[in-house]
Design a protein around this motif. Sequence first.
Motif, mmCIF file in Angstrom:
data_model
loop_
_atom_site.group_PDB
_atom_site.id
_atom_site.type_symbol
_atom_site.label_atom_id
_atom_site.label_comp_id
_atom_site.label_asym_id
_atom_site.label_seq_id
_atom_site.Cartn_x
_atom_site.Cartn_y
_atom_site.Cartn_z
ATOM 1 N N VAL A 101 -4.900 11.566 0.847
ATOM 2 C CA VAL A 101 -5.978 10.417 0.678
ATOM 3 C C VAL A 101 -5.540 9.430 -0.114
ATOM 4 C CG1 VAL A 101 -8.398 10.044 0.079
ATOM 5 C CG2 VAL A 101 -7.850 12.285 0.980
ATOM 6 N N GLU A 102 -5.103 8.029 0.718
ATOM 7 C CA GLU A 102 -4.753 7.001 -0.190
ATOM 8 C C GLU A 102 -5.960 5.988 -0.151
ATOM 9 O OE1 GLU A 102 -2.747 5.369 -2.040
ATOM 10 O OE2 GLU A 102 -0.687 5.812 -1.621
ATOM 11 N N ASP A 103 -5.566 5.215 -0.929
ATOM 12 C CA ASP A 103 -6.501 3.771 -1.122
ATOM 13 C C ASP A 103 -5.776 2.836 -0.023
ATOM 14 O OD1 ASP A 103 -4.039 3.198 -2.478
ATOM 15 O OD2 ASP A 103 -5.039 2.356 -4.280
ATOM 16 N N LEU A 109 5.803 2.682 2.404
ATOM 17 C CA LEU A 109 6.911 3.232 1.861
ATOM 18 C C LEU A 109 6.498 4.410 0.622
ATOM 19 C CD1 LEU A 109 9.277 0.161 1.240
ATOM 20 C CD2 LEU A 109 9.516 1.946 2.969
ATOM 21 N N THR A 110 5.682 4.164 0.166
ATOM 22 C CA THR A 110 4.761 5.084 -0.869
ATOM 23 C C THR A 110 4.399 6.373 -0.134
ATOM 24 O OG1 THR A 110 3.785 3.304 -2.189
ATOM 25 C CG2 THR A 110 3.182 5.445 -2.681
ATOM 26 N N MET A 111 3.726 6.179 0.982
ATOM 27 C CA MET A 111 3.498 7.240 1.912
ATOM 28 C C MET A 111 4.451 7.964 2.478
ATOM 29 S SD MET A 111 0.957 9.174 2.887
ATOM 30 C CE MET A 111 -0.537 8.330 2.596
ATOM 31 N N ASN A 153 -3.100 -9.284 5.905
ATOM 32 C CA ASN A 153 -2.082 -9.041 4.814
ATOM 33 C C ASN A 153 -2.457 -10.040 3.561
ATOM 34 O OD1 ASN A 153 0.226 -8.394 3.502
ATOM 35 N ND2 ASN A 153 1.561 -9.741 4.787
ATOM 36 N N ASP A 154 -3.511 -9.617 2.927
ATOM 37 C CA ASP A 154 -3.879 -10.411 1.810
ATOM 38 C C ASP A 154 -4.239 -9.531 0.731
ATOM 39 O OD1 ASP A 154 -4.311 -13.165 3.139
ATOM 40 O OD2 ASP A 154 -6.130 -12.387 3.891
ATOM 41 N N PHE A 155 -4.047 -10.020 -0.663
ATOM 42 C CA PHE A 155 -4.332 -9.080 -1.805
ATOM 43 C C PHE A 155 -5.616 -8.749 -2.010
ATOM 44 C CE2 PHE A 155 -4.182 -7.747 -6.279
ATOM 45 C CZ PHE A 155 -3.207 -6.842 -6.153
ATOM 46 N N LEU A 161 -9.386 -0.084 -6.124
ATOM 47 C CA LEU A 161 -7.965 -0.767 -6.148
ATOM 48 C C LEU A 161 -8.067 -1.817 -7.147
ATOM 49 C CD1 LEU A 161 -8.787 -0.398 -2.915
ATOM 50 C CD2 LEU A 161 -6.250 -1.020 -2.736
ATOM 51 N N ASP A 162 -6.801 -2.076 -7.818
ATOM 52 C CA ASP A 162 -6.628 -2.820 -8.867
ATOM 53 C C ASP A 162 -5.841 -4.058 -8.601
ATOM 54 O OD1 ASP A 162 -4.291 -1.025 -8.658
ATOM 55 O OD2 ASP A 162 -3.784 -2.033 -10.744
ATOM 56 N N TYR A 163 -5.898 -5.086 -9.719
ATOM 57 C CA TYR A 163 -5.077 -5.947 -9.781
ATOM 58 C C TYR A 163 -4.550 -5.855 -11.302
ATOM 59 C CZ TYR A 163 -2.766 -10.733 -11.104
ATOM 60 O OH TYR A 163 -2.016 -11.865 -11.291
HETATM 61 P P1 IMP Z 1 3.317 0.624 0.043
HETATM 62 O O1 IMP Z 1 4.033 1.400 -0.539
HETATM 63 O O2 IMP Z 1 3.763 -0.760 0.270
HETATM 64 O O3 IMP Z 1 2.394 1.045 1.264
HETATM 65 O O4 IMP Z 1 2.210 0.269 -1.014
HETATM 66 C C1 IMP Z 1 1.029 0.924 -1.578
HETATM 67 C C2 IMP Z 1 0.544 0.788 -2.823
HETATM 68 O O5 IMP Z 1 0.631 -0.560 -2.986
HETATM 69 C C3 IMP Z 1 -0.802 1.083 -3.043
HETATM 70 O O6 IMP Z 1 -0.901 2.426 -2.962
HETATM 71 C C4 IMP Z 1 -1.290 0.184 -3.920
HETATM 72 O O7 IMP Z 1 -1.214 0.525 -5.058
HETATM 73 C C5 IMP Z 1 -0.654 -0.996 -3.767
HETATM 74 N N1 IMP Z 1 -1.254 -2.053 -2.967
HETATM 75 C C6 IMP Z 1 -0.615 -2.737 -1.828
HETATM 76 N N2 IMP Z 1 -1.475 -3.690 -1.260
HETATM 77 C C7 IMP Z 1 -2.480 -3.963 -2.200
HETATM 78 C C8 IMP Z 1 -3.480 -4.724 -2.395
HETATM 79 O O8 IMP Z 1 -3.792 -5.494 -1.670
HETATM 80 N N3 IMP Z 1 -4.245 -4.457 -3.664
HETATM 81 C C9 IMP Z 1 -4.193 -3.691 -4.535
HETATM 82 N N4 IMP Z 1 -2.934 -2.753 -4.423
HETATM 83 C C10 IMP Z 1 -2.247 -2.843 -3.440
#
Ligand code: IMP
Length: 179
Positions: A101-103, A109-111, A153-155, A161-163
Motif C-alpha cells: 500500500v503506497e501513497d 523506482l521506489t516500488m 504530473n504536478d506536485f 503526502l508531504d512537502y
Molecule cells: P517514485 O519512486 O518516483 O515512484 O516516487 C515515489 C515517492 O516520491 C513517493 O512515495 C513520495 O514519497 C514521493 N512523491 C512523488 N510525487 C510526489 C508528490 O507529488 N507529492 C509528494 N510526494 C511525492
Amino acid sequence: MKEITIKDKKFAVSIPESYIQGEVKKLAERISQDLEGKNPLFLGVLNGSFMFAADLFRDISIPAQISFVKLASYEGTLSTGVIKEVIGLSENVTGRCIVIVEDIIDSGLTMQRLLENLGTRNPAEIHICTLLLKPENLKADLDVEYVALQIPNDFIVGYGLDYDGWGRNSRDIYTVVDD
Ligand code: IMP
Ligand code: MG
C-alpha cells in the motif's frame, strides 16, 4: 478556492476529501472481492501511506492483516548513488498474499525496489495498491493493479503526502500553484 502556503510554495485544493473517500471505498471493495479466501497481508509504506492505509483497511471486508515498512535512503559507498533499504518488516511473508500500500507511484523506482526486496522472501503473490498514480512519469515496468486516483504530473500534498515533511494533515489533496 481554498489556498494554503507551505514553506515557499502555494497550493490549491485539487481533490476534495469526499471524492478521495469514495474512490478509496470502491478500491477496498474491489480488493476484498479479488482476494477473498487469500487472507492477505497489507504492507503500508511509511510515512506517506498511513492515512490511506487506515481508511482503505477499515473498508476491507475479508480476514486480513496489516503491517508497515519504511524505505531508508542512504548514500552508497559505491557509485550506485542513493540506496533504499527496506526496514521494519518483522512478519514472515513466505507463502503469503501481499498487498503493498503506497501513497503515490511517480517514477515507480521506489516500488520496484520494494518488489525486488519482497521477492527474495518468497511470498505467494504480491499486489500493488496505490492511492495515486502519475502515469506520465512511470519509468519502471510495473503492474499497478489497484489505483484509487490517476493524476497529472504536478506536485501534490495532503491526505498523508508531504512537502518536506509538511502538509500531511490535510483531509483534501492540494496541487502546487505556479505563480
Ligand atoms: P517514485 O519512486 O518516483 O515512484 O516516487 C515515489 C515517492 O516520491 C513517493 O512515495 C513520495 O514519497 C514521493 N512523491 C512523488 N510525487 C510526489 C508528490 O507529488 N507529492 C509528494 N510526494 C511525492
Ligand atoms: Mg512514499
